[in-house]
Scaffold this active site. Structure first.
Site, PDB file in Angstrom:
ATOM      1  CG  ASP A 181      33.513 -12.316-102.595  1.00 38.91           C
ATOM      2  OD1 ASP A 181      34.685 -12.184-102.602  1.00 38.91           O
ATOM      3  OD2 ASP A 181      32.805 -11.346-101.873  1.00 38.91           O
ATOM      4  CG  ASP A 195      34.121  -9.262-107.923  1.00 37.05           C
ATOM      5  OD1 ASP A 195      35.028  -9.451-107.048  1.00 37.05           O
ATOM      6  OD2 ASP A 195      33.066  -8.338-107.798  1.00 37.05           O
ATOM      7  CG  ASP A 210      22.775 -19.392-114.195  1.00 37.45           C
ATOM      8  OD1 ASP A 210      23.758 -19.525-114.760  1.00 37.45           O
ATOM      9  OD2 ASP A 210      21.848 -19.116-114.818  1.00 37.45           O
TER      10      ASP A 210
HETATM   11  C1  IPM Z   1      38.201  -8.063-105.686  1.00 40.83           C
HETATM   12  C2  IPM Z   1      37.406  -6.965-105.114  1.00 40.83           C
HETATM   13  C3  IPM Z   1      37.661  -5.833-106.050  1.00 40.83           C
HETATM   14  C4  IPM Z   1      37.009  -6.476-107.400  1.00 40.83           C
HETATM   15  C5  IPM Z   1      36.918  -4.630-105.570  1.00 40.83           C
HETATM   16  C6  IPM Z   1      37.517  -4.070-104.343  1.00 40.83           C
HETATM   17  C7  IPM Z   1      37.241  -3.496-106.642  1.00 40.83           C
HETATM   18  O1  IPM Z   1      36.181  -7.283-104.980  1.00 40.83           O
HETATM   19  O2  IPM Z   1      39.326  -8.245-105.442  1.00 40.83           O
HETATM   20  O3  IPM Z   1      37.650  -9.326-105.905  1.00 40.83           O
HETATM   21  O4  IPM Z   1      36.012  -6.007-107.911  1.00 40.83           O
HETATM   22  O5  IPM Z   1      37.880  -6.829-108.182  1.00 40.83           O
HETATM   23 MG    MG Z   2      35.424  -9.291-105.110  1.00 37.42          MG
END
Ligand code: IPM
Ligand code: MG
Length: 371
Positions: free
Chosen positions: A268, A264, A240
């Site tokens: 992003d 993951d 966090d």
């Molecule tokens: C990523 C994507 C994948 C993940 C999904 C599409 C399964 O979000 O490569 O980050 O969660 O790893």
């Molecule tokens: Mg992802």
């Protein structure tokens, strides 16, 4: 001569991978090596026709390659999860690609939403564990009346569950995260070696204050492995908190190592601070086996076939592929050309430009030949 498997997949996957191949071909010409591509028809289309996701034959064929160039999977006609789990995650698991390497680097000329930060502030790499944690796929749902029991047997684990339900209103779902000593050790060791080659800072991201068992083990292994790398500056951050620091002080990070799920999520965020998903690339690496390189973004079905998608993340992933197979100079050249294309304003709409997918690919390929 290198043989590379190609899975364009769904949506914009095939078109962005085609641009990547174009650029890698240019790099091969320039640096005098050859790439022989082998296309695999894997994705929603085949699934809808035949019900097949990845066949035994696909896997046997793919295992003869050191590298797979992967586009994206995901299609509105297939419920979420089927293609993602049945193709992308299956490949990561089957080939034991335990490192998910995700550079977060702001190139010159790219806009970051972080006020006052420039390319010298944003240059880190996330090493995401890629085969364990909540991604192991151990889970289930119970409802109805009675005692539901669930037994899970996997290589290392043998777990039994009993849950009493009175009615559908008592429905229970669970999903288990697993960290193994060996699984943590190999990815943390990889991150240490990477940090040794960079600015010698390594941060572990976890949630050991709440998920004390799984991430307690992770931390213990982190301490043990980093104790053998005395020249590295190491620290721990909770997941966090790291979402705050990535925004406030991205310059304080060099290499970040983290379990699968958090990796993951924070990548992003990383993609956004480096200028958007159109630029974020990743490698799924098994240093001794078959690795796979892909853009982090999805298949964006809305843009399929419109020649509008940004191919840069895929081209960047192609650079990582070249680096992985040992063509370091070519890998650098691809990234240099990509950066030049941005500075020259040859970008797709998402980055403020007016170029089409194939224009960007052509331009970068030409730069790779000429720079
Ligand atoms: C990523 C994507 C994948 C993940 C999904 C599409 C399964 O979000 O490569 O980050 O969660 O790893
Ligand atoms: Mg992802």
């Amino acid at each position: 001569m290198y043989r590379v498997a190609v899975i364009g997949g769904d949506g914009i996957g095939p078109e962005v991978v085609a641009e990547g191949q174009k650029v890698l071909e240019a790099a091969a010409d320039r640096f005098s090596f050859d790439i022989k591509w082998e296309e695999f028809d894997v994705g929603a289309e085949r699934y809808l026709e035949t019900g097949e996701l990845l066949t035994e034959d696909d896997l046997a064929d793919l295992s003869r390659f050191r590298a797979i160039y992967f586009g994206a999977v995901g299609d509105g006609r297939v419920p979420p999860g089927i293609l993602e789990k049945g193709i992308l995650l299956s490949l990561r698991f089957f080939f034991d690609q335990y490192v998910n390497l995700r550079p977060v680097r702001l190139l010159d000329g790219v806009q970051t939403p972080l006020a006052g930060k420039s390319s010298k502030d944003i240059d880190l790499v996330v090493v995401r564990e890629n085969t364990e944690d909540f991604y192991v796929g151990v889970g289930g749902r119970f409802h109805g009346r009675g005692k539901a029991t669930h037994e899970i047997e996997r290589n290392l684990y043998d777990i039994r569950f009993g849950i009493d339900c009175e009615s559908d209103a008592d429905e229970v779902a669970y999903q288990i995260g697993i960290i193994t000593r060996e699984g943590a050790k190999r990815v943390i060791s990889y991150a240490c070696d990477l940090a040794e080659m960079r600015r010698k800072r390594l941060t572990s991201v976890d949630k050991a204050n709440v998920l004390t068992d799984v991430y307690g083990l992770w931390r213990e292994v982190f301490s043990e492995v980093t104790a053998r790398h005395r020249d590295l500056a190491t620290d721990f951050t909770f997941v966090d908190a790291v979402t705050m620091w990535f925004v406030k002080n991205p310059e304080s990070f060099d290499v970040v190592v983290t379990p699968n799920m958090f990796g993951d999520i924070i990548t992003d965020l990383g993609a956004m601070i480096q200028g958007g998903l159109g630029l974020a690339a990743g490698g799924n690496i098994n240093p001794e086996g078959t690795s796979m390189f892909e853009p982090i973004h999805g298949s964006a079905p809305k843009y399929k076939g419109l020649n509008q998608a940004n191919p840069m993340a895929t081209i960047w992933a192609g650079s990582m592929l070249l680096d992985h197979i040992g063509e370091r100079e070519a890998a650098k050249m691809v990234l240099t050309a990509l950066g030049q294309s941005i500075r020259d304003g040859v970008t797709t709409k998402d980055m403020g430009g007016a170029s089409r997918t194939s224009d960007v690919g052509d331009y970068i390929a030409t730069l790779v030949r000429q720079l």
